[in-house]
Design a protein around this motif. Structure first.
Motif, PDB file in Angstrom:
ATOM      1  N   SER A   1       4.020   5.861  -3.458  1.00 35.11           N
ATOM      2  CA  SER A   1       4.660   4.938  -2.511  1.00 35.11           C
ATOM      3  C   SER A   1       3.677   4.488  -1.431  1.00 35.11           C
ATOM      4  O   SER A   1       3.635   3.303  -1.069  1.00 35.11           O
ATOM      5  CB  SER A   1       5.874   5.607  -1.858  1.00 35.11           C
ATOM      6  N   ALA A   2       2.889   5.438  -0.914  1.00 37.24           N
ATOM      7  CA  ALA A   2       1.905   5.095   0.110  1.00 37.24           C
ATOM      8  C   ALA A   2       0.826   4.182  -0.468  1.00 37.24           C
ATOM      9  O   ALA A   2       0.379   3.230   0.181  1.00 37.24           O
ATOM     10  CB  ALA A   2       1.287   6.363   0.682  1.00 37.24           C
ATOM     11  N   THR A   3       0.411   4.462  -1.693  1.00 34.15           N
ATOM     12  CA  THR A   3      -0.623   3.643  -2.332  1.00 34.15           C
ATOM     13  C   THR A   3      -0.110   2.234  -2.605  1.00 34.15           C
ATOM     14  O   THR A   3      -0.845   1.252  -2.453  1.00 34.15           O
ATOM     15  CB  THR A   3      -1.071   4.297  -3.657  1.00 34.15           C
TER      16      THR A   3
ATOM     17  N   LEU B   1      -0.497  -4.735   1.253  1.00 31.58           N
ATOM     18  CA  LEU B   1      -1.297  -5.206   2.389  1.00 31.58           C
ATOM     19  C   LEU B   1      -2.694  -5.678   1.980  1.00 31.58           C
ATOM     20  O   LEU B   1      -3.437  -6.187   2.807  1.00 31.58           O
ATOM     21  CB  LEU B   1      -1.440  -4.089   3.423  1.00 31.58           C
ATOM     22  N   SER B   2      -3.053  -5.474   0.703  1.00 34.15           N
ATOM     23  CA  SER B   2      -4.418  -5.753   0.219  1.00 34.15           C
ATOM     24  C   SER B   2      -5.454  -4.999   1.052  1.00 34.15           C
ATOM     25  O   SER B   2      -6.537  -5.505   1.329  1.00 34.15           O
ATOM     26  CB  SER B   2      -4.709  -7.266   0.245  1.00 34.15           C
ATOM     27  N   ARG B   3      -5.101  -3.759   1.441  1.00 33.64           N
ATOM     28  CA  ARG B   3      -6.018  -2.918   2.202  1.00 33.64           C
ATOM     29  C   ARG B   3      -6.689  -1.924   1.265  1.00 33.64           C
ATOM     30  O   ARG B   3      -6.250  -0.789   1.098  1.00 33.64           O
ATOM     31  CB  ARG B   3      -5.263  -2.188   3.319  1.00 33.64           C
ATOM     32  N   CYS B   4      -7.765  -2.394   0.642  1.00 32.12           N
ATOM     33  CA  CYS B   4      -8.469  -1.542  -0.317  1.00 32.12           C
ATOM     34  C   CYS B   4      -9.093  -0.338   0.376  1.00 32.12           C
ATOM     35  O   CYS B   4      -9.177   0.750  -0.205  1.00 32.12           O
ATOM     36  CB  CYS B   4      -9.545  -2.354  -1.035  1.00 32.12           C
ATOM     37  N   ASP B   5      -9.533  -0.519   1.637  1.00 33.49           N
ATOM     38  CA  ASP B   5     -10.167   0.589   2.359  1.00 33.49           C
ATOM     39  C   ASP B   5      -9.189   1.746   2.552  1.00 33.49           C
ATOM     40  O   ASP B   5      -9.533   2.921   2.309  1.00 33.49           O
ATOM     41  CB  ASP B   5     -10.716   0.112   3.710  1.00 33.49           C
TER      42      ASP B   5
ATOM     43  N   MET C   1      -6.525   6.904   0.175  1.00 33.42           N
ATOM     44  CA  MET C   1      -5.455   7.522  -0.622  1.00 33.42           C
ATOM     45  C   MET C   1      -6.015   8.110  -1.913  1.00 33.42           C
ATOM     46  O   MET C   1      -5.628   9.203  -2.344  1.00 33.42           O
ATOM     47  CB  MET C   1      -4.387   6.474  -0.973  1.00 33.42           C
ATOM     48  N   HIS C   2      -6.938   7.381  -2.513  1.00 31.82           N
ATOM     49  CA  HIS C   2      -7.557   7.840  -3.758  1.00 31.82           C
ATOM     50  C   HIS C   2      -8.307   9.159  -3.515  1.00 31.82           C
ATOM     51  O   HIS C   2      -8.193  10.117  -4.293  1.00 31.82           O
ATOM     52  CB  HIS C   2      -8.517   6.768  -4.277  1.00 31.82           C
ATOM     53  N   CYS C   3      -9.057   9.217  -2.402  1.00 32.70           N
ATOM     54  CA  CYS C   3      -9.776  10.451  -2.047  1.00 32.70           C
ATOM     55  C   CYS C   3      -8.809  11.606  -1.839  1.00 32.70           C
ATOM     56  O   CYS C   3      -9.061  12.740  -2.274  1.00 32.70           O
ATOM     57  CB  CYS C   3     -10.603  10.230  -0.785  1.00 32.70           C
TER      58      CYS C   3
ATOM     59  N   LYS D   1      -4.235  -5.359  -7.212  1.00 33.85           N
ATOM     60  CA  LYS D   1      -3.684  -6.275  -6.212  1.00 33.85           C
ATOM     61  C   LYS D   1      -4.672  -6.581  -5.098  1.00 33.85           C
ATOM     62  O   LYS D   1      -4.573  -7.622  -4.444  1.00 33.85           O
ATOM     63  CB  LYS D   1      -2.390  -5.700  -5.634  1.00 33.85           C
ATOM     64  N   CYS D   2      -5.615  -5.684  -4.886  1.00 30.91           N
ATOM     65  CA  CYS D   2      -6.659  -5.912  -3.876  1.00 30.91           C
ATOM     66  C   CYS D   2      -7.827  -6.719  -4.455  1.00 30.91           C
ATOM     67  O   CYS D   2      -8.803  -6.990  -3.749  1.00 30.91           O
ATOM     68  CB  CYS D   2      -7.178  -4.591  -3.321  1.00 30.91           C
ATOM     69  N   GLY D   3      -7.742  -7.082  -5.730  1.00 35.47           N
ATOM     70  CA  GLY D   3      -8.807  -7.859  -6.357  1.00 35.47           C
ATOM     71  C   GLY D   3      -9.993  -7.040  -6.814  1.00 35.47           C
ATOM     72  O   GLY D   3     -11.000  -7.592  -7.256  1.00 35.47           O
TER      73      GLY D   3
END
Length: 597
Positions: free
Chosen positions: A130-132, A138-142, A147-149, A172-174
Motif C-alpha cells: 500500500s505504501a509503495t 505520486l511518481s516519487r521514485c526516490d 521502500m524497496h530498501c 508508473k515512475c517511468g
C-alpha cells in the motif's frame, strides 16, 4: 437494494462469554456483507450499534470498520475510526494505510506509514504494497526506492505482493529498467506484476515489448484482469492495430471483462483511433457503469470523427446524470468546436469552465487559439493570448502559426515564431510551420531561410508517413515510396485512377507544393504523396465492401483532400483517413469534415 437486516441485541449478561462471541461474530459477518454491498446507511447504523454494544474495543472490528469506510470512498471516516482505536495492531495500520492509498490520498498514506515506523509495529507484506503504491501515484521514485530498501532489510524483497507493488511503482515512475529487473528476479509472479510491466511499457510507448510480454503471460496461463486487458488494448490503439484489438476484445468476452469500465474506455479509444467510430458507439451502449474517463473517451472520439452534434448531446447527457466534467472534458468540447468552426459555441464552453471552478490551462488556451485561428479570427486569437495569466507556451504560439498558414498571414506567423524563439530551444515543428506559412504566402526565399535555420540547428523535419493494416501486417509509405512489393501495381493503379479523376473534373492544386519548382515537377510531387500510395494499395488489395483505412502522422494537404474525394467518387469506395488532427471519411465524393480541418 440491500435487504433489511436485524441487528443482534447486546448480551444481557456481560459475563456470558458465549453470547458475547455470538454477537461479535454476527456483527463481523453483517459488516462484511455491508462492505461488499456498499450500503452506507445500514453501515452507519451498525457502527452505532457496535459502540452501544461495547464491542468497539475489539481490534478486528476496527479493521472491518476501516475497510467498510474505505470501500464506501470515505477514507477520512476510516481515519477517524483508526484514531479512536485503543489498540492499533499491524492489521489496523495496514487497513488505514490501504484506505488512503486506494482512495487516491497517497500523501496521507505515506504520512501514516512514517507514523507507524515510530511505533513497535513493523511493515509487513500487506502494509508495504500500500505504501509503495502511494509512491507510484505520486511518481516519487526516490521514496519508492526507500521502500524497496526497507523491503530488502525486512526480508520481504521476494514476496509476491511486495515485489508486484515494486514493479508497478517503478513502471508508473517511468523507471522501466528497474521495474524489469525486479520483475525478472521475482521467484513467483502474479497478475499485478505482469500488468505493471505491460502498463509500464505501454505508457512509455514501448509497444512491441508490451505485446511480447502479454503474449508470454498468456502462454504461462496467467489469469488476466481488466487492467491487463485495458493496457494491451491501449497498445493496439497506439499502433492502430485494429485486427489485434478485435481479438483482444474477443478475449474480454471470454474472460467476462467486456463490461469493465476500464476495458470499455480503452476499447472506445481503440475503435476511434482505428477509424471505426461505429464500434466505439457499440461499446459505449454496452457498458453499464460509466466513469468520467469513459465519458471523456467517447467525447474525444466524437470530436475526432466530426460527430460534433453527438458530442454536444453527450455533454448534456453527462451533466444530466450528475457527472461533473473536468479539464479534459472541456478540452474535448473545445476540440470539437475547433474542427467544426463553431466559434461562439467554443467561447461558451471556455466560459463555462469557470462555473465548474476549472481554471483554463495552456491546453485550453491552445485550443481556443486554434479555434479562432482556423476560423480566420487571427486578431481575436492574439487577444486571447494576451489575456493569459501565464507565459504562453510553444503550443499556444504554434496554434496561432497554424491559423496564419491556413489564411496566408506570413507577417503574424513570423511574429509568433519570434515569440517562440524567445522561449529557448524549440521543436522542429515550429520551423516547419514558419516555413510553410511563408511558402503559402509565396515568400519562398523566407521559407528556405526558415528551413535552413532548422538544418543549422541539427534538426530534421518529421518524415510524412501513411500506413494501412492488412491482416497482421502494417504497410507504411513515404512520399514517392517504391519499397513495397506491390509498387508497380500501386503506381499503375494511380495512373489509371488519375485519368479517371481528371475526366470527372479533378484539377491538381500545385499551390500545396511548398517549394519553388516548375509546374510539371509540382504535379509529379503531389501525385505520389504517401496517403495516395496507401489508398492505391488498399484499392488493389482489399475487397470492394471493405473500407480503406489510412493512418497519417502529418496533416493531409489540401490537394490530397480534394483528390481523395474524387477517388471515393470514381471507385465507389469508402476511404477513411486519419491525419494528425482528425478523421476524414470520404464517401461518394464528399468528406464528413465539410472541407474544414
Amino acid at each position: 437494494m440491500t435487504p433489511h437486516i436485524t441487528l443482534p441485541k447486546p448480551p444481557q449478561n456481560p459475563l456470558n462469554q458465549h453470547s458475547f462471541e455470538q454477537n461479535y461474530r454476527q456483527v463481523c459477518n453483517i459488516l462484511l456483507s455491508l462492505t461488499h454491498s456498499r450500503s452506507l446507511p445500514k453501515g452507519l447504523q451498525l457502527h452505532a450499534h457496535i459502540i452501544k454494544s461495547g464491542l468497539q474495543a475489539i481490534p478486528l472490528l476496527y479493521h472491518h470498520l476501516i475497510n467498510f469506510y474505505s470501500k464506501s470512498q470515505l477514507p477520512l471516516l476510516a481515519s477517524q475510526v483508526f484514531d479512536d482505536a485503543p489498540r492499533k495492531s499491524s492489521t489496523t495500520w495496514s487497513s488505514v494505510i490501504s484506505s488512503f492509498s486506494q482512495n487516491e490520498l497517497p500523501l496521507l498514506a505515506l504520512d501514516l506509514f512514517r507514523r507507524m515506523l515510530g511505533t513497535a509495529v513493523r511493515p509487513n507484506d500487506h502494509i508495504l504494497p500500500s505504501a509503495t503504491k502511494s509512491c507510484g501515484i505520486l511518481s516519487r521514485c526516490d521514496v519508492g526506492q526507500s521502500m524497496h530498501c526497507l523491503a530488502v532489510k525486512t526480508g520481504f524483497e521476494f514476496d509476491v505482493f511486495v515485489g508486484s507493488s515494486m514493479v508497478d511503482m517503478y513502471a508508473k515512475c517511468g523507471e522501466i529498467g528497474y521495474a524489469r529487473k525486479v520483475f525478472d528476479e521475482m521467484p513467483e509472479k502474479n497478475v499485478v506484476s505482469w500488468t505493471g510491466m505491460i502498463y509500464g511499457y505501454a505508457q512509455l510507448g514501448v509497444d512491441e515489448e508490451a505485446l511480447r510480454l502479454f503474449k508470454k503471460a498468456l502462454f504461462e496461463n496467467l489469469d488476466v484482469n481488466d487492467f491487463t486487458l485495458s493496457s494491451v488494448i491501449r497498445v493496439c490503439s497506439n499502433l492502430t492495430l485494429l485486427e489485434l484489438g478485435r481479438q483482444i476484445h474477443g478475449l474480454c468476452f471470454k474472460t467476462c471483462f467486456d463490461k469493465s469500465t476500464f476495458v470499455g474506455t480503452s476499447l472506445i479509444s481503440l475503435y476511434s483511433k482505428c477509424g471505426v467510430i461505429e464500434g466505439a458507439y457499440r461499446v459505449y451502449d454496452e457498458i453499464p457503469v460509466r466513469n468520467l474517463g469513459f465519458w471523456n473517451a467517447m467525447l474525444i472520439a466524437c470530436a475526432q470523427h466530426a460527430h460534433t452534434d453527438r458530442a454536444f448531446e453527450l455533454f448534456k447527457e453527462m451533466e444530466g446524470v450528475g457527472m461533473k466534467p473536468n479539464f479534459i472534458t472541456f478540452l474535448c468540447m473545445l476540440y470539437a468546436c475547433s474542427h467544426a468552426g463553431l466559434v461562439e459555441r467554443g467561447r461558451f464552453y471556455f466560459e463555462q469552465m469557470k462555473e465548474y471552478g476549472i481554471e483554463p490551462g495552456d491546453q485550453h488556451y491552445t485550443s481556443m487559439v486554434d479555434l479562432l485561428g482556423r476560423a480566420g479570427k487571427l486578431q481575436d486569437a492574439v487577444s486571447i493570448i494576451q489575456e493569459m495569466s501565464t507565459e504562453p507556451t510553444e503550443s499556444v504560439w504554434g496554434a496561432l502559426m497554424t491559423g496564419c498558414r491556413i489564411h496566408g498571414d506570413a507577417e503574424l506567423a513570423a511574429f509568433a515564431a519570434d515569440k517562440v524563439f524567445e522561449l529557448g530551444p524549440v521543436s522542429p515543428g515550429i520551423h516547419v510551420l514558419l516555413s510553410n506559412a511563408y511558402a503559402a504566402a509565396g515568400r519562398y526565399e523566407d521559407a528556405a531561410k526558415a528551413r535552413k535555420m532548422l538544418r543549422d540547428r541539427g534538426k530534421k523535419k518529421e518524415t510524412g508517413l501513411s500506413w494501412v493494416e492488412e491482416g497482421n501486417r502494417v504497410h507504411a509509405f513515404a512520399s514517392g515510396d517504391r519499397s513495397n512489393a506491390k509498387t508497380e501495381e500501386i503506381y499503375q493503379k494511380l495512373e489509371e485512377l488519375g485519368e479517371e479523376m481528371e475526366r470527372a473534373g479533378y484539377v491538381p492544386d500545385t499551390s500545396f507544393v511548398l517549394r519553388e519548382v516548375d509546374g510539371e515537377e509540382k504535379k509529379q510531387a503531389i501525385r505520389h504523396h504517401s496517403e495516395r500510395l496507401a489508398i492505391a494499395f488498399g484499392l488493389i488489395t482489399f475487397p470492394p465492401e471493405r473500407p480503406i483505412r489510412v493512418m497519417k502522422n502529418l496533416r493531409v494537404c489540401g490537394d490530397c483532400h480534394t483528390a481523395i474525394k474524387f477517388m471515393s467518387k470514381c471507385t465507389g469506395r469508402v476511404i477513411i483517413v486519419r491525419d494528425n488532427n482528425r478523421f476524414h471519411r470520404f464517401e461518394g465524393g464528399k468528406c464528413n469534415c465539410g472541407d474544414y480541418w
